[in-house]
Design a protein around this motif. Sequence first.
Motif, mmCIF file in Angstrom:
data_model
loop_
_atom_site.group_PDB
_atom_site.id
_atom_site.type_symbol
_atom_site.label_atom_id
_atom_site.label_comp_id
_atom_site.label_asym_id
_atom_site.label_seq_id
_atom_site.Cartn_x
_atom_site.Cartn_y
_atom_site.Cartn_z
ATOM 1 N N ASN A 148 0.836 -1.241 -0.046
ATOM 2 C CA ASN A 148 -0.080 -0.115 -0.058
ATOM 3 C C ASN A 148 0.888 1.368 0.055
ATOM 4 N N LEU A 149 2.076 0.918 -0.518
ATOM 5 C CA LEU A 149 2.888 2.479 -0.951
ATOM 6 C C LEU A 149 3.397 2.612 -2.168
ATOM 7 N N PRO A 150 2.215 2.942 -3.004
ATOM 8 C CA PRO A 150 2.567 3.246 -4.467
ATOM 9 C C PRO A 150 3.455 4.343 -4.607
ATOM 10 N N PHE A 255 1.066 3.787 9.667
ATOM 11 C CA PHE A 255 1.828 2.838 8.862
ATOM 12 C C PHE A 255 1.148 2.678 7.650
ATOM 13 N N PRO A 256 1.602 2.717 6.452
ATOM 14 C CA PRO A 256 0.580 2.699 5.338
ATOM 15 C C PRO A 256 0.150 1.325 5.157
ATOM 16 N N PHE A 257 0.861 0.393 5.727
ATOM 17 C CA PHE A 257 0.409 -1.166 5.530
ATOM 18 C C PHE A 257 -0.623 -1.582 6.565
ATOM 19 N N THR A 258 -0.894 -0.800 7.446
ATOM 20 C CA THR A 258 -1.740 -1.307 8.649
ATOM 21 C C THR A 258 -2.778 -0.194 8.902
ATOM 22 N N HIS A 293 -3.821 -3.645 6.410
ATOM 23 C CA HIS A 293 -4.597 -2.971 5.592
ATOM 24 C C HIS A 293 -5.251 -3.649 4.721
ATOM 25 N N PRO A 294 -6.615 -3.491 4.363
ATOM 26 C CA PRO A 294 -7.062 -4.257 3.349
ATOM 27 C C PRO A 294 -6.695 -4.355 1.973
ATOM 28 N N ASN A 295 -6.049 -3.237 1.724
ATOM 29 C CA ASN A 295 -5.392 -2.864 0.360
ATOM 30 C C ASN A 295 -4.138 -4.153 0.379
ATOM 31 N N VAL A 296 -3.532 -4.302 1.361
ATOM 32 C CA VAL A 296 -2.311 -5.141 1.259
ATOM 33 C C VAL A 296 -3.030 -6.667 1.226
ATOM 34 N N LEU A 297 -4.021 -6.860 1.849
ATOM 35 C CA LEU A 297 -4.647 -8.393 1.722
ATOM 36 C C LEU A 297 -5.021 -8.509 0.376
#
Length: 344
Positions: A148-150, A255-258, A293-297
């Motif tokens: 989730n870090l574009p 954090f972008p991923f959580t 983060h849902p985006n990471v999943l």
Amino acid sequence: MSNIIKNIIKLKDEVVENISKIKEEQQLNNEKAKYLGKKGIIAEAIRMMDTLDESGKKELGRVSNETKKLINVCLENQRKLIENEKINQKLLKEAIDVTLPGTKIKTGTRHVLRQTVDEIVQLFSEMGYIVAEGPEIENEDYNFEKLNLPKNHPARDMQDTFYITEQILLRTHTSPVQVRTMLKNNGNKPIKIVCPGKVYRRDDDDATHSHQFMQLEGLIVDKKVSISDLKGTLDEIARKMFGEDKKIRLRPSYFPFTEPSVEVDVTCNCGGVGCNICKQTGWIEILGAGMVHPNVLTACGYDPEVYRGFAFGLGIERIAMLKYGIDDIRNFYINDIRFLNQFN
Ligand code: PHE
């Protein structure tokens, strides 16, 4: 009696003593040639045989035969003596004194960072976590995009990155191992892993920063995972790592991923009075964590409507510094034996 015969008889008396004095095998050979060789004393005498009368010839033959035999026997005996002496000397030299104390062999020890990793991994494996590892040279997709870090995401600046090419970099955290594990599991298996390893950031080295350090991150993905599971896990780990009397607190963070993200503090050894280490707050920050983060999943193949997860990440150096009261991170890397020996 002719002189020739007298000489041989005299020789007979001499050889026994002469040969018995010889200490070297080579000298024995010389001696043999001297007496028995083609140009030796006896051969010389025999060549003079013609100058003798019949009985003289017989006598010379007898005496020289006897002498030859005697010389041969003496040489052989002496050869054996020399050989035995050699063996005895060798045995003496190689004798082992079994009462001597053994030599202590100096072995190395595990580096204090390795010890710290091993201890933390041990705690997590008791809770059912499996160790997962991955490459230190990563692609951007796994290190950033899928987390989730574009590109151009401001949070990328938090992790100053060593790029090798535009897509290839030195991993800035061990989170790409989590990405790899999720992708491998095809979105349908629960995950419970810890990922220890080296990471790299373009920091200027000082007492608390290093361009290369170690992290340990954890990830759980399953159908029923909540933030209270995360809190329970961290509570347990903090007490096992820092002492049973320790408490933790979660502070909201980013954090972008959580999402939500938290920073986790543990109570300081000063017992809340305030000291240098906790900067008078009574709390010490030990790790970052949050719900995946849902985006990471989604990016890693898991349906966020079905699966949830939590993740946490800690710095090994920081934990070791807190645990042992080390005030300069550079101590870990310069391999000063006086420093390393303290963790023997
Ligand atoms: N990957 C984060 C970092 O290196 C640490 C972290 C991991 C934070 C998991 C939250 C959850 O900064």
